[in-house]
Motif scaffolding. Structure first.
Motif, PDB file in Angstrom:
ATOM      1  N   SER A   8      37.315  42.787  31.914  1.00 45.00           N
ATOM      2  CA  SER A   8      36.761  44.202  31.951  1.00 45.00           C
ATOM      3  C   SER A   8      36.637  44.797  33.147  1.00 45.00           C
ATOM      4  CB  SER A   8      35.130  43.892  31.566  1.00 45.00           C
ATOM      5  OG  SER A   8      35.239  43.121  30.288  1.00 45.00           O
ATOM      6  N   PHE A   9      36.683  44.229  34.434  1.00 44.45           N
ATOM      7  CA  PHE A   9      36.698  44.888  35.565  1.00 44.45           C
ATOM      8  C   PHE A   9      38.161  45.800  35.769  1.00 44.45           C
ATOM      9  CE2 PHE A   9      38.175  45.000  39.883  1.00 44.45           C
ATOM     10  CZ  PHE A   9      37.014  46.066  40.434  1.00 44.45           C
ATOM     11  N   ARG A  10      39.095  45.054  35.332  1.00 43.70           N
ATOM     12  CA  ARG A  10      40.552  45.547  35.645  1.00 43.70           C
ATOM     13  C   ARG A  10      40.637  46.766  34.488  1.00 43.70           C
ATOM     14  NH1 ARG A  10      44.945  41.276  36.120  1.00 43.70           N
ATOM     15  NH2 ARG A  10      46.314  43.293  36.391  1.00 43.70           N
ATOM     16  N   TYR A  11      40.137  46.482  33.440  1.00 49.01           N
ATOM     17  CA  TYR A  11      40.399  47.408  32.288  1.00 49.01           C
ATOM     18  C   TYR A  11      39.559  48.934  32.720  1.00 49.01           C
ATOM     19  CZ  TYR A  11      40.651  49.612  27.889  1.00 49.01           C
ATOM     20  OH  TYR A  11      40.911  50.568  26.883  1.00 49.01           O
ATOM     21  N   GLY A  12      38.375  48.552  32.972  1.00 46.80           N
ATOM     22  CA  GLY A  12      37.356  49.549  33.459  1.00 46.80           C
ATOM     23  C   GLY A  12      37.964  50.490  34.624  1.00 46.80           C
ATOM     24  N   TRP A  32      33.025  46.575  45.236  1.00 43.88           N
ATOM     25  CA  TRP A  32      31.790  46.528  45.623  1.00 43.88           C
ATOM     26  C   TRP A  32      30.795  46.810  44.252  1.00 43.88           C
ATOM     27  CZ3 TRP A  32      29.846  44.778  49.965  1.00 43.88           C
ATOM     28  CH2 TRP A  32      30.922  45.227  51.237  1.00 43.88           C
ATOM     29  N   TRP A  33      31.495  47.409  43.327  1.00 41.38           N
ATOM     30  CA  TRP A  33      30.639  47.587  42.017  1.00 41.38           C
ATOM     31  C   TRP A  33      31.177  47.052  40.976  1.00 41.38           C
ATOM     32  CZ3 TRP A  33      33.101  51.570  44.906  1.00 41.38           C
ATOM     33  CH2 TRP A  33      32.287  52.259  46.131  1.00 41.38           C
ATOM     34  N   ILE A  34      31.605  45.712  40.769  1.00 39.52           N
ATOM     35  CA  ILE A  34      32.292  45.011  39.900  1.00 39.52           C
ATOM     36  C   ILE A  34      31.538  44.901  38.465  1.00 39.52           C
ATOM     37  CG2 ILE A  34      32.876  42.577  39.102  1.00 39.52           C
ATOM     38  CD1 ILE A  34      33.594  41.980  41.976  1.00 39.52           C
ATOM     39  N   GLU A  35      30.181  44.879  38.592  1.00 44.52           N
ATOM     40  CA  GLU A  35      29.281  44.608  37.430  1.00 44.52           C
ATOM     41  C   GLU A  35      29.356  46.211  36.536  1.00 44.52           C
ATOM     42  OE1 GLU A  35      25.040  43.742  35.804  1.00 44.52           O
ATOM     43  OE2 GLU A  35      25.765  42.708  37.635  1.00 44.52           O
ATOM     44  N   ASP A  36      29.128  47.069  37.307  1.00 38.64           N
ATOM     45  CA  ASP A  36      29.064  48.592  36.901  1.00 38.64           C
ATOM     46  C   ASP A  36      30.704  48.792  36.349  1.00 38.64           C
ATOM     47  OD1 ASP A  36      26.439  49.144  37.506  1.00 38.64           O
ATOM     48  OD2 ASP A  36      27.170  49.013  39.693  1.00 38.64           O
TER      49      ASP A  36
END
Length: 86
Positions: A8-12, A32-36
């Motif tokens: 999800s992080f890479r896609y986002g 720094w903002w992985i979850e977001d």
């Protein structure tokens, strides 16, 4: 079943950088903002799935709005909320 290799992080981050190319030099600071960024990627992916399937129009509209909100939030972290709007 969800693809275990989906990130999800890479896609986002990829979606964000495609929509806002001026952010590309700042991509290394995205950790720094992985979850977001993960939340943004998940929301975009689900929104696109709803669009493709012709799903619930109310839910689609809600996800379109949520994607915009999440995008603005993430852009503000980069200090780019006023740049390169799509």
């Amino acid at each position: 079943m969800e693809n275990p290799r989906f990130n999800s992080f890479r896609y986002g981050l990829a979606v964000l950088l495609m929509r806002h190319p001026r952010l590309r030099p700042y991509a290394p600071s995205a950790h720094w903002w992985i979850e977001d960024i993960e939340n943004y990627g998940d929301a975009v992916r689900f929104r696109d799935k709803l669009r493709a399937e012709g799903g619930n129009k109310v839910l689609l509209k809600e996800y379109e709005q949520r994607c915009l909100e999440l995008e603005e939030e993430v852009l503000s972290y980069f200090g780019a909320s006023d740049h390169d709007r799509s």
